[in-house]
Motif scaffolding. Structure first.
Motif, PDB file in Angstrom:
ATOM      1  N   UNK A 222       0.828  -1.204   0.000  1.00 14.44           N
ATOM      2  CA  UNK A 222       0.000   0.000   0.000  1.00 14.44           C
ATOM      3  C   UNK A 222       0.862   1.253   0.000  1.00 14.44           C
ATOM      4  N   UNK A 223       1.969   1.204   0.750  1.00 14.78           N
ATOM      5  CA  UNK A 223       2.856   2.367   0.810  1.00 14.78           C
ATOM      6  C   UNK A 223       3.423   2.712  -0.566  1.00 14.78           C
ATOM      7  N   UNK A 224       3.667   1.697  -1.386  1.00 12.18           N
ATOM      8  CA  UNK A 224       4.146   1.936  -2.747  1.00 12.18           C
ATOM      9  C   UNK A 224       3.006   2.365  -3.660  1.00 12.18           C
ATOM     10  N   UNK A 225       1.861   1.719  -3.520  1.00 11.65           N
ATOM     11  CA  UNK A 225       0.785   1.902  -4.502  1.00 11.65           C
ATOM     12  C   UNK A 225       0.123   3.277  -4.419  1.00 11.65           C
ATOM     13  N   UNK A 226       0.039   3.876  -3.245  1.00 10.64           N
ATOM     14  CA  UNK A 226      -0.669   5.155  -3.124  1.00 10.64           C
ATOM     15  C   UNK A 226       0.057   6.285  -3.869  1.00 10.64           C
TER      16      UNK A 226
END
Length: 246
Positions: A124-128
């Protein structure tokens, strides 16, 4: 820099041409896999984190990129889309700006605190932030695409959705795919850096080796990261050439 800093600088770069092929420490646990096996496993985990993050970001980017463009509501002969289009556009552009203005490392800190130390928090930290960046670029690529096909479809009475799907999106798609590959290359680096939070990607081993002054091991992991980035770059170039040939 002080004497200690110069020693570290010299010691580190003196090993650039002689990366380690075996562990440099004397306290390697019994049964530990060979160094190159550890490097390959860390490289694989880095790729998995990067692909998972960019795949989820691509979903965000396509949805928000569509809503963040003007192509889906401009030219609507009715009042429906033109009535809500500007408000949706403005709201989505704010969401896009907020998501991509915060670095993935800060998102990682937030989600690690909220979700604990797990793979989902890292993805999630990468995708946002990557989703926000993809959305911004995708929306601009669609809005700046050649409009001749779109005008032809609009002239025969096609709806704005049909105009977008068949008149604008195909024109922007090659550039969108090429840019996605570029962001995948960036995601590989981001996934590696998340290793500094404890995820066992290449960055985790780079930090551990550096802390133990095993500079040859550090360069082995760095060269593995270089190879991953180069592989993604070569794949991107191949895809771009195939689209250009068409």
């Amino acid at each position: 820099p002080g004497r200690g800093g110069l020693d570290i600088f010299t010691g580190f770069f003196s090993r650039a041409l002689t990366p380690a092929l075996t562990y440099e420490g004397a306290d390697v646990p019994a049964g530990a896999p060979p160094l190159l096996v550890t490097v390959a496993a860390a490289a694989w985990r880095t790729v998995v984190f990067a692909i998972a993050g960019i795949s989820l970001a691509l979903v965000f980017g396509l949805v928000l990129g569509f809503l963040g463009s003007t192509a889906w509501w401009e030219g609507d002969p009715g009042r429906g889309r033109r009535a809500v289009g500007p408000a949706v556009y403005a709201t989505v552009r704010v969401v896009i700006a907020l998501s991509r203005s915060v670095h993935e490392l800060l998102w990682a800190v937030l989600f690690l605190a909220a979700l604990g130390f797990n793979t989902f928090a890292a993805v999630i930290a990468i995708s946002i932030p990557y989703g926000g960046t993809l959305a911004k670029i995708f929306s601009e690529m669609v809005d700046e695409a050649a409009r001749d096909s779109a005008r032809g479809l609009r002239a025969v009475g096609a709806s704005p959705s049909i105009v977008f799907a068949f008149g604008l999106l195909p024109r922007a798609l090659p550039d969108m795919i090429a840019y996605t590959f570029y962001r995948t290359e960036c995601a590989v680096r981001s996934a590696a850096v998340l290793g500094f939070f404890g995820y066992r990607t290449l960055g985790y081993h780079v930090k551990a080796s550096f802390d133990n002054l095993h500079y040859g091991e550090v360069w082995t992991y760095l060269y593995a990261l270089f190879a991953l980035v180069l592989l993604v770059d070569l794949t991107s170039s191949t895809v771009r050439r195939r689209f250009a040939a068409r």
